[in-house]
Design an enzyme around this catalytic site. Structure first.
Site, PDB file in Angstrom:
ATOM      1  N   GLY A   1       5.183   2.926  -5.249  1.00 31.89           N
ATOM      2  CA  GLY A   1       4.493   2.473  -4.049  1.00 31.89           C
ATOM      3  C   GLY A   1       4.060   1.024  -4.081  1.00 31.89           C
TER       4      GLY A   1
ATOM      5  N   ASP B   1      -8.979   1.364  -4.648  1.00 26.22           N
ATOM      6  CA  ASP B   1      -9.623   2.632  -4.239  1.00 26.22           C
ATOM      7  C   ASP B   1      -9.886   3.502  -5.468  1.00 26.22           C
ATOM      8  OD1 ASP B   1      -6.336   3.402  -3.216  1.00 26.22           O
ATOM      9  OD2 ASP B   1      -7.352   4.470  -4.826  1.00 26.22           O
TER      10      ASP B   1
ATOM     11  N   ASN C   1       9.654   4.594  -4.496  1.00 25.18           N
ATOM     12  CA  ASN C   1       9.090   3.813  -3.395  1.00 25.18           C
ATOM     13  C   ASN C   1       9.708   4.284  -2.081  1.00 25.18           C
ATOM     14  OD1 ASN C   1       7.158   1.640  -3.210  1.00 25.18           O
ATOM     15  ND2 ASN C   1       8.777   0.414  -2.291  1.00 25.18           N
ATOM     16  N   LEU C   2       9.032   3.964  -0.980  1.00 24.04           N
ATOM     17  CA  LEU C   2       9.545   4.396   0.319  1.00 24.04           C
ATOM     18  C   LEU C   2      10.882   3.725   0.617  1.00 24.04           C
ATOM     19  CD1 LEU C   2       8.707   6.124   2.795  1.00 24.04           C
ATOM     20  CD2 LEU C   2       7.750   4.025   3.808  1.00 24.04           C
ATOM     21  N   GLU C   3      11.006   2.484   0.182  1.00 19.75           N
ATOM     22  CA  GLU C   3      12.229   1.689   0.404  1.00 19.75           C
ATOM     23  C   GLU C   3      12.432   0.793  -0.816  1.00 19.75           C
ATOM     24  OE1 GLU C   3      10.824  -0.134   3.913  1.00 19.75           O
ATOM     25  OE2 GLU C   3       9.395  -1.374   2.818  1.00 19.75           O
TER      26      GLU C   3
ATOM     27  N   SER D   1       5.549  -3.191  -3.515  1.00 21.58           N
ATOM     28  CA  SER D   1       6.643  -3.987  -2.931  1.00 21.58           C
ATOM     29  C   SER D   1       7.277  -4.947  -3.933  1.00 21.58           C
ATOM     30  CB  SER D   1       6.108  -4.784  -1.740  1.00 21.58           C
ATOM     31  OG  SER D   1       5.043  -5.630  -2.167  1.00 21.58           O
TER      32      SER D   1
ATOM     33  N   HIS E   1      -6.616  -4.897 -10.509  1.00 21.66           N
ATOM     34  CA  HIS E   1      -7.099  -5.742  -9.401  1.00 21.66           C
ATOM     35  C   HIS E   1      -8.542  -5.402  -9.020  1.00 21.66           C
ATOM     36  CE1 HIS E   1      -2.727  -6.645  -7.945  1.00 21.66           C
ATOM     37  NE2 HIS E   1      -3.045  -7.302  -9.029  1.00 21.66           N
TER      38      HIS E   1
HETATM   39  N1  APR Z   1       5.338   6.360  -0.160  1.00 24.27           N
HETATM   40  C1  APR Z   1       5.906   5.493  -1.075  1.00 24.27           C
HETATM   41  N2  APR Z   1       5.922   4.143  -0.905  1.00 24.27           N
HETATM   42  C2  APR Z   1       5.375   3.664   0.222  1.00 24.27           C
HETATM   43  C3  APR Z   1       4.785   4.501   1.219  1.00 24.27           C
HETATM   44  C4  APR Z   1       4.794   5.921   0.983  1.00 24.27           C
HETATM   45  N3  APR Z   1       4.267   6.767   1.859  1.00 24.27           N
HETATM   46  N4  APR Z   1       4.339   3.709   2.258  1.00 24.27           N
HETATM   47  C5  APR Z   1       4.642   2.431   1.900  1.00 24.27           C
HETATM   48  N5  APR Z   1       5.273   2.409   0.693  1.00 24.27           N
HETATM   49  C6  APR Z   1       5.751   1.236  -0.045  1.00 24.27           C
HETATM   50  C7  APR Z   1       6.322   0.144   0.849  1.00 24.27           C
HETATM   51  O1  APR Z   1       7.703   0.342   1.052  1.00 24.27           O
HETATM   52  C8  APR Z   1       6.027  -1.119   0.049  1.00 24.27           C
HETATM   53  O2  APR Z   1       7.124  -1.430  -0.801  1.00 24.27           O
HETATM   54  O3  APR Z   1       4.631   0.664  -0.670  1.00 24.27           O
HETATM   55  C9  APR Z   1       4.819  -0.747  -0.809  1.00 24.27           C
HETATM   56  C10 APR Z   1       3.514  -1.427  -0.405  1.00 24.27           C
HETATM   57  O4  APR Z   1       3.657  -2.798  -0.651  1.00 24.27           O
HETATM   58  P1  APR Z   1       2.442  -3.816  -0.396  1.00 24.27           P
HETATM   59  O5  APR Z   1       1.855  -3.567   0.927  1.00 24.27           O
HETATM   60  O6  APR Z   1       2.969  -5.174  -0.703  1.00 24.27           O
HETATM   61  O7  APR Z   1       1.343  -3.373  -1.461  1.00 24.27           O
HETATM   62  P2  APR Z   1       1.287  -3.667  -3.039  1.00 24.27           P
HETATM   63  O8  APR Z   1       2.639  -3.803  -3.618  1.00 24.27           O
HETATM   64  O9  APR Z   1       0.391  -2.675  -3.646  1.00 24.27           O
HETATM   65  O10 APR Z   1       0.549  -5.119  -3.050  1.00 24.27           O
HETATM   66  C11 APR Z   1       0.285  -5.714  -4.293  1.00 24.27           C
HETATM   67  O11 APR Z   1      -0.965  -7.469  -3.252  1.00 24.27           O
HETATM   68  O12 APR Z   1      -2.245  -7.786  -1.434  1.00 24.27           O
HETATM   69  C12 APR Z   1      -2.276  -7.759  -2.787  1.00 24.27           C
HETATM   70  O13 APR Z   1      -3.983  -7.210  -4.330  1.00 24.27           O
HETATM   71  C13 APR Z   1      -3.198  -6.675  -3.315  1.00 24.27           C
HETATM   72  O14 APR Z   1      -2.799  -4.982  -4.996  1.00 24.27           O
HETATM   73  C14 APR Z   1      -2.234  -5.640  -3.885  1.00 24.27           C
HETATM   74  C15 APR Z   1      -1.021  -6.473  -4.247  1.00 24.27           C
END
Ligand code: APR
Length: 238
Positions: free
Chosen positions: A176, A94, A202-204, A178, A109
């Site tokens: 933010g 984004d 991170n949220l968790e 995983s 990415h």
């Molecule tokens: N505030 C903080 N953290 C948050 C929130 C929030 N409001 N909501 C969710 N999270 C955390 C979740 O706990 C999780 O650990 O954000 C993380 C999102 O993890 P993913 O969905 O796995 O996203 P991401 O880590 O960005 O994925 C990595 O994978 O799918 C591919 O290319 C894509 O760039 C992406 C990559």
């Protein structure tokens, strides 16, 4: 003299979650609804380009209605006001970092508002819907225009710059994400080897939480501005 000279920030989907953009692996995440092999691999694009482009056109519509949140704005303020260097590496496709004012930014990415020709590699801004009927301005071939995003099995962008920055950083902050997708999930190890202080926001707890010297868990719009205030206030002590 600021506590840290060279800060590297890694962001993921969790940063944009409170702006209204779904994450990938949380409950109701994108990959619980779509098969990533079908919509986010070069093989999936070769098999069914219309399906892939429809998936990104759907995401574009969602992206069009969202705005940066307090966490994006805090990071832009940090970049602008912090006396040391601040580099943001985002996994997000984004444009919310840019809309918030971040400039020293790497989209490892790719970006959803850019098109890439699978035939000739020509890239260009592309805000309208993707379509297999559109031809590339670079080679005039039709059917090869895809979103300029990095799919599974493809090499992320600007990796040399990223590893150079990680090897010199003294503070690494992961926000933010995983910690499940490499190479981004391994950046904390590179930062540790550089002797940097490492912080997870991170949220968790993420998959890689045990690698971090410090971890704070909560919503990005709450914990990121607080952390930035500490850095700008010089209050953060490792
Ligand atoms: N505030 C903080 N953290 C948050 C929130 C929030 N409001 N909501 C969710 N999270 C955390 C979740 O706990 C999780 O650990 O954000 C993380 C999102 O993890 P993913 O969905 O796995 O996203 P991401 O880590 O960005 O994925 C990595 O994978 O799918 C591919 O290319 C894509 O760039 C992406 C990559």
């Amino acid at each position: 003299m600021p506590r840290f000279q060279r800060i590297v920030i890694l962001t993921g989907a969790g940063l944009s979650a409170e702006s209204g953009l779904g994450t990938f692996r949380d409950k109701d995440g994108l990959w619980t609804k779509y098969d990533l092999n079908e919509v986010a691999t070069p093989e999936g694009f070769a098999r069914g380009p219309d399906k892939v482009l429809a998936f990104y056109n759907m995401r574009k519509k969602v992206h069009a209605d969202v705005a940066p949140n307090a966490a994006h704005r805090a990071l832009a303020r940090l970049e602008e006001a912090y006396p040391g260097k601040v580099l943001t590496i985002t996994q997000n496709i984004d444009e919310l970092h840019e809309l918030a004012g971040s400039r020293n930014l790497i989209h490892m990415h790719g970006e959803i508002y850019k098109a890439l020709c699978a035939h000739c590699g020509h890239r260009r801004p592309w805000r309208e819907d993707f379509s297999t009927t559109r031809s590339c301005q670079g080679c005039n071939a039709c059917g090869g225009l895809r979103p300029d995003v990095v799919w599974f099995g493809e090499m992320p962008y600007r990796m040399e710059e990223i590893y150079a920055a990680l090897s010199r950083c003294d503070l690494f902050v992961s926000i933010g994400t995983s910690g499940t997708v490499y190479p981004a999930a391994g950046f904390v190890i590179d930062a540790l080897q550089a002797g940097a202080h490492t912080v997870e926001l991170n949220l968790e707890p993420s998959e890689g939480v045990t690698h971090f010297a410090e971890a704070r868990h909560g919503k990005a719009t709450e914990i990121v501005p607080a952390f930035v205030e500490e850095l700008l206030g010089g209050g953060h002590s490792a």
